[in-house]
Design an enzyme around this catalytic site. Structure first.
Site, PDB file in Angstrom:
ATOM      1  N   LYS A   1      26.173 -52.937   2.394  1.00 37.46           N
ATOM      2  CA  LYS A   1      26.425 -53.677   1.164  1.00 37.46           C
ATOM      3  C   LYS A   1      27.828 -54.275   1.239  1.00 37.46           C
ATOM      4  CE  LYS A   1      25.843 -52.969  -3.847  1.00 37.46           C
ATOM      5  NZ  LYS A   1      25.539 -51.956  -4.877  1.00 37.46           N
TER       6      LYS A   1
ATOM      7  N   ALA B   1      20.629 -60.532  -2.331  1.00 34.22           N
ATOM      8  CA  ALA B   1      21.902 -61.170  -2.689  1.00 34.22           C
ATOM      9  C   ALA B   1      22.042 -61.155  -4.200  1.00 34.22           C
ATOM     10  CB  ALA B   1      21.956 -62.600  -2.160  1.00 34.22           C
ATOM     11  N   ALA B   2      23.207 -60.737  -4.673  1.00 35.50           N
ATOM     12  CA  ALA B   2      23.453 -60.646  -6.108  1.00 35.50           C
ATOM     13  C   ALA B   2      24.794 -61.289  -6.428  1.00 35.50           C
ATOM     14  CB  ALA B   2      23.424 -59.188  -6.553  1.00 35.50           C
ATOM     15  N   SER B   3      25.146 -61.276  -7.708  1.00 36.98           N
ATOM     16  CA  SER B   3      26.363 -61.962  -8.131  1.00 36.98           C
ATOM     17  C   SER B   3      27.621 -61.287  -7.616  1.00 36.98           C
ATOM     18  CB  SER B   3      26.407 -62.043  -9.657  1.00 36.98           C
ATOM     19  OG  SER B   3      26.349 -60.749 -10.214  1.00 36.98           O
TER      20      SER B   3
ATOM     21  N   ILE C   1      19.075 -58.999   2.956  1.00 35.29           N
ATOM     22  CA  ILE C   1      17.930 -58.307   2.364  1.00 35.29           C
ATOM     23  C   ILE C   1      17.889 -58.570   0.866  1.00 35.29           C
ATOM     24  CG2 ILE C   1      16.820 -56.069   2.032  1.00 35.29           C
ATOM     25  CD1 ILE C   1      16.977 -57.069   4.956  1.00 35.29           C
TER      26      ILE C   1
ATOM     27  N   VAL D   1      23.284 -57.530   0.687  1.00 35.45           N
ATOM     28  CA  VAL D   1      22.904 -56.390   1.520  1.00 35.45           C
ATOM     29  C   VAL D   1      22.277 -56.877   2.819  1.00 35.45           C
ATOM     30  CG1 VAL D   1      21.502 -54.292   1.641  1.00 35.45           C
ATOM     31  CG2 VAL D   1      22.521 -54.977  -0.538  1.00 35.45           C
TER      32      VAL D   1
ATOM     33  N   GLY E   1      27.604 -59.003  -4.759  1.00 37.83           N
ATOM     34  CA  GLY E   1      27.558 -58.693  -3.337  1.00 37.83           C
ATOM     35  C   GLY E   1      26.191 -58.944  -2.748  1.00 37.83           C
TER      36      GLY E   1
ATOM     37  N   ASP F   1      20.686 -48.481 -13.760  1.00 37.68           N
ATOM     38  CA  ASP F   1      19.936 -49.717 -13.510  1.00 37.68           C
ATOM     39  C   ASP F   1      18.698 -49.432 -12.656  1.00 37.68           C
ATOM     40  OD1 ASP F   1      19.341 -52.415 -13.568  1.00 37.68           O
ATOM     41  OD2 ASP F   1      20.674 -52.938 -11.911  1.00 37.68           O
TER      42      ASP F   1
END
Length: 685
Positions: free
Chosen positions: A255, A234-236, A232, A240, A238, A390
């Protein structure tokens, strides 16, 4: 030893290291002091271990305050070390002393150096970082020497953003922090880094699913009936997935922490701090603090984001804070399915604020939704002292019933009671146009080093505030003020503490969301009524004191200001009570619906005011002067104030409350009078 409450010990700087001076160590589980309130969040302790640790702290505190020597085990329990002086300075600024933390410089160094092949890895990574940043720095120097440094700024800013992405997750996070640090980099570079996102290619599903199964201790199929084949988000750090629980059929978000990310982060933090040690001289001159302190702030927050048990507890805190608020939705956590690398939480079926058109098409009341959002943000900041760090549009959802929902609680920040009160002081000083005290508030909040001469900053603050309000309150916006403030902090030795950079980012981001959904939205038209209502109705003695400061200017009572506060507070009550989310019917049965105020409740304020007038001779004198100012009775002003509140107060019930409180008031009056008499006799003798 001074007693603060029946279960507290107040510790002075004479008894413990300096970082403990402003902290009350509460030895009761029921008392809400910041250190012990947050201590259970540390995942490395079991319940038994926390109990044992608390006993160690208690023993250390009692031993120290009684003048005895601490044993080595007690010293270790308090975790004070000369090498962590920067961390102690951070604790002093925050007004909170944290005896156990995931990040310390020693912890990072030990973690890095204990791994096999650590030296070679550090050398290789160090060369890569120094080479990449050095090459970039050489291009900036070349631009300066040939006189084109200003014209190529947009290109160099993009180049910096791409370089940070190339160097990996630690640098991506560092870039996001720099995007809110005008004390460190220029505004045009900040604007470019603001679009630096965590979006990176996801790691393979089979790796993510293996991590989930390892944390669960059982196959995916045993827990989930289905799970999305695509991430759903994607980040640096982790990514989801969406899944459905087999047992209940509920949709959840999963997550998953990126594999092998922790050693990379620890290594980079070690190198960051090593490089920072060479920049201390420049940093002291420019910011009034060591560069290592800035790295410590960054490292502390970054390592918190790597532990999903901390995020789970952040969510639980938000759930507790908003448990009786029907306008805010916080996802619940499935703790039995979560761990340090996997977080399973309720799926939020709302509309992301990245899609304003969809929000409008759903028929959601935009004004009501924005009012709820601003009020929720201000409650986090000024009431709870725990706020979402954030809140970008992807982390905020509009529910179809008008509620606001938050997700992603890895980055939260805390403000101590002391910090919250100083912020309110700053608002009061701004209202009273007391710019010298505003500058002093900056020192008290940690923006300026203690002992800094604030006189050069006072005219700049006055110019910023006057220019921002020049077109009227309705046209005020945080972005214009922040732009001018950025220039101020870049030109003076001002450091923005990390928690306040998050406050600034949070307010700017949420104001940006408001403008996206409704371009003519006036942020302060919602914010000011909330602040006015809190000043008038909050029973906190500190806020009562600030209310008096607002109502008296240069010893003169401000009748018009009182009327404006009442009008604004009534506006807040009307806006909140008219929101559709207030009457939501689909709330969980286990949660009690909050009693939403339909009228402005001033009973406690009136009682406190009556008490204050009776026992405080100075206030009595000032009110008498206010009523007889300019040699005339100001009866009309009293009538105007009464007309504003007559529909909101029941005179009979207020009179009964005052009568019930009369014995206590009489006692306080006699004590106050006797103190005054004794003081006069002592003075004359």
């Amino acid at each position: 030893m001074e007693s603060v409450c029946t279960n507290c010990i107040a510790i002075t700087s004479k008894n413990l290291p300096s970082c403990c001076a402003p902290v009350n160590y509460c030895l009761s589980s029921s008392h809400n002091h910041a250190m012990l309130q947050r201590m259970p969040k540390l995942s490395v302790f079991s319940t038994a271990a926390r109990s044992s640790t608390l006993s160690s702290i208690k023993a250390a505190v009692v031993t120290t305050t009684s003048g005895g020597r601490r044993s080595s085990s007690e010293t270790n329990a308090l975790n004070f070390n000369k090498s962590t002086s920067a961390m102690e300075q951070l604790d002093i600024e925050r007004g909170v002393c944290v005896p156990f933390r995931k990040y310390t410089p020693d912890t990072v160094r030990n973690k890095v150096l204990e791994s096999r092949g650590a030296i070679l890895s550090l050398i290789g990574r160090g060369i890569e970082i120094v080479w990449s940043l050095g090459l970039y720095w050489s291009t900036l120097m070349y631009d300066f020497l040939v006189g084109r440094d200003e014209e190529v700024v947009p290109y160099r800013a993009r180049q910096l953003r791409n370089l940070l992405c190339y160097l990996g997750p630690s640098f991506i996070k560092a870039g996001q922090v720099l995007a809110n640090r005008p004390d460190i980099i220029r505004e045009d570079y900040m604007n470019e880094l603001c679009i630096l996102q965590d979006d990176v290619p996801p790691f393979p599903n089979q790796v993510a699913f293996a991590i989930i199964e390892e944390e669960l201790g059982q196959p995916l199929e045993a827990v989930f009936s289905k799970i999305s084949s695509q991430t759903i988000a994607a980040a640096s750090l982790g990514q989801v997935y969406r899944a459905t629980l087999r047992a209940s059929g509920e949709d959840v978000a999963i997550k998953v922490l990126r594999p092998q990310i922790e050693p990379i982060i620890y290594r980079d933090l070690f190198l960051f701090r090593t490089l920072a040690s060479f920049l201390n001289g420049i940093s002291l001159q420019k910011l009034g603090c060591n560069a290592e302190l800035i790295v410590d702030e960054f490292g502390e927050k970054l390592l918190e984001e790597l532990d999903y048990t901390l995020e789970a507890r952040n969510i639980e805190d938000f759930l507790e804070n908003f448990k009786d608020d029907p306008t805010v939705k916080i996802p619940r956590v499935y703790k039995q399915l979560s761990g340090s690398r996997v977080l399973v939480m309720e799926w939020i079926d709302g509309i992301r604020c990245t899609d304003p058109q969809a929000i409008k098409e759903e028929g959601i009341d935009i004004d009501g939704f924005l009012t709820v959002g601003v009020s929720a943000a201000l409650r986090q900041l000024l009431e709870f002292g725990l706020f979402h760090g954030d809140p970008h549009p992807g982390n905020i959802f509009a529910m179809r019933d008008g509620r606001i929902a938050y997700v992603d609680f890895g980055n939260v920040a805390e403000l101590s009671q002391q910090n919250k009160q100083i912020l309110i002081d700053a608002v009061v000083h701004a209202v009273n146009e007391d710019y010298v005290e505003m500058a002093n508030d900056f020192t008290r909040l940690g923006f300026l080093a203690k002992g800094t001469d604030v006189s050069p900053i006072v005219p700049a603050l006055e110019a910023i505030w006057q220019n921002s309000l020049g077109k009227g309150l309705a046209d005020f916006n945080f972005r214009s003020v922040t732009g001018k403030f950025n220039q101020l902090v870049y030109n003076y030795p001002i450091r923005i503490p990390e928690r306040f950079s998050l406050v600034i980012r949070s307010l700017l981001t949420q104001e940006g969301i408001c403008f996206t959904l409704q371009p003519d939205f006036k942020f302060l038209e919602v914010a000011y009524p909330y602040v006015a209502k809190r000043l008038l109705t909050d029973p906190n003695p500190a806020l009562r004191e600030r209310l008096i400061q607002v109502l008296f200017k240069d010893g003169v009572f401000q009748w018009k200001r009182l009327e404006n506060l009442i009008i604004l507070a009534k506006e807040n009550v009307a806006m909140m009570s008219s929101n559709p989310a207030v009457n939501v019917d689909n709330m969980q049965n286990s949660r009690k619906e909050r009693r939403v105020e339909r009228k402005l409740d001033l009973r406690d304020t009136i009682k406190d005011g009556a008490r204050l007038i009776l026992i405080d001779e100075g206030i009595r004198r000032q009110l008498l002067l206010a009523l007889t100012e300019d040699s005339k009775l100001h009866i009309q002003e009293l009538v105007d104030v009464y007309r504003l509140v007559e529909g909101d107060i029941d005179i009979r019930s207020v009179a009964l409350d005052v009568l019930q409180d009369l014995p206590a008031v009489a006692r306080d009056f006699i004590l106050s009078w006797s103190d005054s008499v004794l003081s006069d006799r002592y003075t004359t003798s």
